[in-house]
Design an enzyme around this catalytic site. Structure first.
Site, short mmCIF file in Angstrom:
data_model
loop_
_atom_site.label_atom_id
_atom_site.label_comp_id
_atom_site.label_asym_id
_atom_site.label_seq_id
_atom_site.Cartn_x
_atom_site.Cartn_y
_atom_site.Cartn_z
N GLU A 215 60.65 21.87 77.95
CA GLU A 215 61.17 23.23 77.94
C GLU A 215 60.63 24.04 79.14
O GLU A 215 59.42 24.07 79.37
CB GLU A 215 60.80 23.90 76.61
CG GLU A 215 61.21 25.36 76.48
CD GLU A 215 62.70 25.59 76.67
OE1 GLU A 215 63.50 24.82 76.10
OE2 GLU A 215 63.06 26.52 77.40
N THR A 257 69.12 25.16 77.79
CA THR A 257 68.76 23.81 77.32
C THR A 257 70.00 22.98 77.02
O THR A 257 70.08 21.80 77.38
CB THR A 257 67.91 23.88 76.03
OG1 THR A 257 66.87 24.82 76.21
CG2 THR A 257 67.33 22.53 75.69
N HIS A 372 58.42 28.04 75.75
CA HIS A 372 59.64 28.84 75.84
C HIS A 372 59.24 30.30 75.98
O HIS A 372 58.28 30.75 75.37
CB HIS A 372 60.47 28.64 74.56
CG HIS A 372 61.87 29.19 74.69
ND1 HIS A 372 62.14 30.54 74.68
CD2 HIS A 372 63.05 28.56 74.83
CE1 HIS A 372 63.44 30.71 74.82
NE2 HIS A 372 64.02 29.53 74.91
N ASP A 431 64.07 21.13 81.69
CA ASP A 431 65.46 21.49 81.35
C ASP A 431 66.04 22.56 82.26
O ASP A 431 67.20 22.52 82.63
CB ASP A 431 65.61 21.84 79.86
CG ASP A 431 64.82 23.07 79.42
OD1 ASP A 431 63.98 23.56 80.20
OD2 ASP A 431 65.06 23.53 78.28
N HIS A 432 65.22 23.56 82.66
CA HIS A 432 65.71 24.64 83.51
C HIS A 432 64.50 25.48 83.92
O HIS A 432 63.38 25.19 83.49
CB HIS A 432 66.74 25.51 82.79
CG HIS A 432 66.29 25.93 81.42
ND1 HIS A 432 65.34 26.89 81.21
CD2 HIS A 432 66.63 25.47 80.19
CE1 HIS A 432 65.13 27.04 79.92
NE2 HIS A 432 65.89 26.17 79.26
C1 GP9 Z 1 66.34 26.21 71.26
C2 GP9 Z 1 65.76 25.63 72.49
C3 GP9 Z 1 65.57 26.66 73.55
O1 GP9 Z 1 66.70 25.28 70.32
O2 GP9 Z 1 66.51 24.56 72.94
O3 GP9 Z 1 66.76 27.02 74.11
P1 GP9 Z 1 66.86 27.75 75.52
O4 GP9 Z 1 66.72 29.22 75.27
O5 GP9 Z 1 65.80 27.22 76.41
O6 GP9 Z 1 68.22 27.36 75.98
MN MN Z 2 65.24 25.45 77.35
#
Ligand code: GP9
Ligand code: MN
Length: 577
Positions: A215, A257, A372, A431-432
């Site tokens: 994340e 994500t 996150h 992921d980003h």
């Molecule tokens: C939520 C997690 C976070 O299930 O994947 O999402 P994001 O805000 O990073 O897209």
């Molecule tokens: Mn994410």
């Protein structure tokens, strides 16, 4: 010029919108204007709050993702300030006038010529706005990769009307699509196909595939220290026993994500508006998961969050995952949770228990969550100190990244204990971005340089590790993105992708083009970086004449357009594999 445009663009909209009041008479007119005013204040403020975190504007597909809003609670509190009251004070004042002091407001009617003249002026202003904007940025309305430029030029309200138009158009597109468009696209992707390296093709045949989404993890933390302490001590060591890609970019858009998951599975680009997991969950895809299933793999995804977040429950079925281990499959308590949900260490621990029950070979995708925004952590989990800068977000980011690094370490220890490590290909990818452009001042302080648009693109790199048992690995600096994961991983497992419609190429292929495109049309090539309409020399960051970038701008645009066409037209339903 931009300042003139900024004054002009709301004006024409306000005249056209509030002007409808002219057709009402008496007090009704005032009430109309009041309600209209309150409504646009809410629209404006919603965009302000959204922008504070995502540096982006709301789109209609995003509004349909209502199931996500409940989970956004923790983030929202961080994004709202007391001074925001000013956004609504004018509405309150107007309400006071309308309700308590209507005598101060004119109630007289207007003649038809007066109304006509009023609308001519409004239309002229709108036209002037568009022409000025066109001089600033040509083809503004046809190339909508960058919402920021769009909103800056036509204003927040016109932008929403335009977005509604795009939305309707997309709906019509599927209805009208037929298989014909597919052959051009197929020729394009097939010409781009790159032969895998013979020694690596099938090296993991029959092995499990374990993929971990890290994340919000960006590459700049790898090998870095904060307050003299390593941010990712485990990953720094892990680099030595796996392949590490240091020129690997995220290509996500508003779907965050879920967009990265979409890229991984399909090797198609996500959309420039909304999350494709929501907007096109019923399309026909031919995912990596489906291919693995065809080869006898058990396929599962594990994420301790509501199953409907990002519409995953629906989309995963369509991507052919056998099983989705979601919130209900985990023992989640107040002790083992923080911020958005279950802490990564507990999540991995319980996930391994699930994994032990799975048929082999399996493909599992793990989605971590602790790192996150707003990067909360319990004091006992803080393994390094916070950073000191004007951005609380950046300050807290480092300890949560450090925590996830620890979780990965324990996860891998567990895999070894269970005898799974030597029998699996293990992939870790970011992921980003985690730190948005909002925090560039603090980021500049941390990195010791000003964050220019060029540096901002460099910051979109996310880590990618691929561990293959028995192979030492090393660092690979091939310019690449998440779109390249599908062919790379399938080839390692000995599964051909030559016939597939995909936009990525095998990361280990010797013939790879050094090129990757981001979702907003920015690109990175061997020699150039293109972003925000400027062409930069890749190594120095110096702005050079746009002509140097021009051929690749077209290529990048073509690639995104073809991918969009597939999704909007649901074209893979016509594909005969
Ligand atoms: C939520 C997690 C976070 O299930 O994947 O999402 P994001 O805000 O990073 O897209
Ligand atoms: Mn994410």
């Amino acid at each position: 010029m931009q300042e003139y445009i900024l004054i002009l663009n709301p004006l024409s909209f306000l005249m056209i919108g509030a002007g409808i009041g002219l057709f009402f008479t008496g007090r009704k007119r005032n009430y109309f204007v009041l309600i209209f005013h309150a409504f646009i204040s809410v629209v404006l403020y919603a965009n302000v709050v959204y922008y504070r975190e995502f540096f982006d504007f709301i789109t209609i597909p995003l509004l349909m993702q209502r199931s996500n809003f409940a989970d956004l609670g923790t983030s929202i509190r961080e994004l709202v300030n007391l001074t925001d009251i000013f956004y609504f004070l004018d509405t309150v004042f107007l309400a006071y006038l309308v309700v308590r002091k209507p005598v101060l407001l004119s109630l007289e009617g207007y003649s038809r010529p007066q109304k006509t003249a009023f609308y001519y002026i409004a239309a002229a202003l709108a036209f002037l706005n568009l022409s000025l904007a066109e001089t600033q940025r040509s083809e503004l309305l046809t190339r909508t990769f960058d919402r920021e430029i769009l909103v800056k030029n036509i204003g927040t309200y016109h932008y929403h009307i335009y977005d509604a138009f795009l939305h309707t158009k997309a709906k019509a597109q599927r209805a009208m699509a037929d298989g014909d468009e597919l052959s051009d696209i197929e020729n394009f992707t097939q010409a781009r196909y790159k032969q895998p390296t013979a020694t690596l093709f099938g090296i993991g045949k029959g092995k499990n595939l374990i993929v971990v989404s890290l994340e919000s993890t960006q590459s700049f933390v790898i090998g870095q220290k904060v307050n003299e302490q390593e941010i990712t001590p485990f990953l720094n060591d892990f680099k030595e026993e796996s392949f590490y890609f240091d020129e690997f970019y995220h290509q996500t858009g508003q779907g965050k994500t879920s967009d990265s998951e979409f890229l991984l599975d399909n090797s198609l680009y996500p959309l420039s508006r909304g999350a494709v997991f929501f907007t096109h969950a019923d399309n026909r895809y031919y995912s990596m998961t489906e291919k693995l299933k065809e080869k006898g793999y058990f396929t599962a995804t594990l994420h301790a969050n509501n199953k409907s977040f990002w519409n995953r429950d629906v989309m995963y079925g369509n991507l052919k995952y056998d099983r989705f281990y979601s919130l209900l499959d985990y023992q989640v308590t107040a002790q083992n949770s923080v911020g958005w949900g279950m802490k990564d260490i507990d999540f991995f621990y319980q996930s391994v228990q699930h994994m032990k029950q799975m048929p082999r070979p399996f493909y599992t995708k793990f989605i971590t969550l602790t790192n996150h925004f707003p990067f909360e952590l319990k004091p006992e989990d803080r393994l390094i100190d916070e950073y000191h800068s004007v951005s609380g977000t950046l300050n807290r980011y480092f300890p949560t990244v450090r925590y996830t690094d620890e979780a990965i370490k324990l996860f891998i220890e567990d895999l070894k204990k269970e005898g799974l490590y030597e029998d699996s290909i293990l992939v870790l990818y970011g992921d980003h971005y985690g730190i948005s452009e909002n925090h560039h001042e603090a980021m500049g302080q941390f990195l010791g340089k000003e964050i220019t648009p060029y540096e901002n693109i460099r910051l979109q790199r996310v880590p990618l590790f691929i561990h293959i048992p028995g192979i030492k690995g090393g660092t690979i600096s091939s310019i690449s993105g998440q779109v390249d994961l599908r062919p790379t991983l399938l080839h390692l497992l000995g599964i051909e992708t030559k016939e597939d419609i995909q936009f990525g190429t095998d990361l280990f292929s010797k013939q790879r083009d050094q090129f990757t495109v981001l979702r907003d049309g920015s690109f990175i090539s061997n020699d150039f970086i293109f972003t925000g309409g400027n062409c930069y020399q890749k190594d120095t960051g110096i702005v050079i004449e746009k002509a140097s970038c021009e051929p690749i701008i077209e290529q990048a645009k073509q690639e995104l357009e073809y991918s969009d066409q597939i999704i909007y037209g649901d074209l893979l339903r016509f594909y005969q594999k």
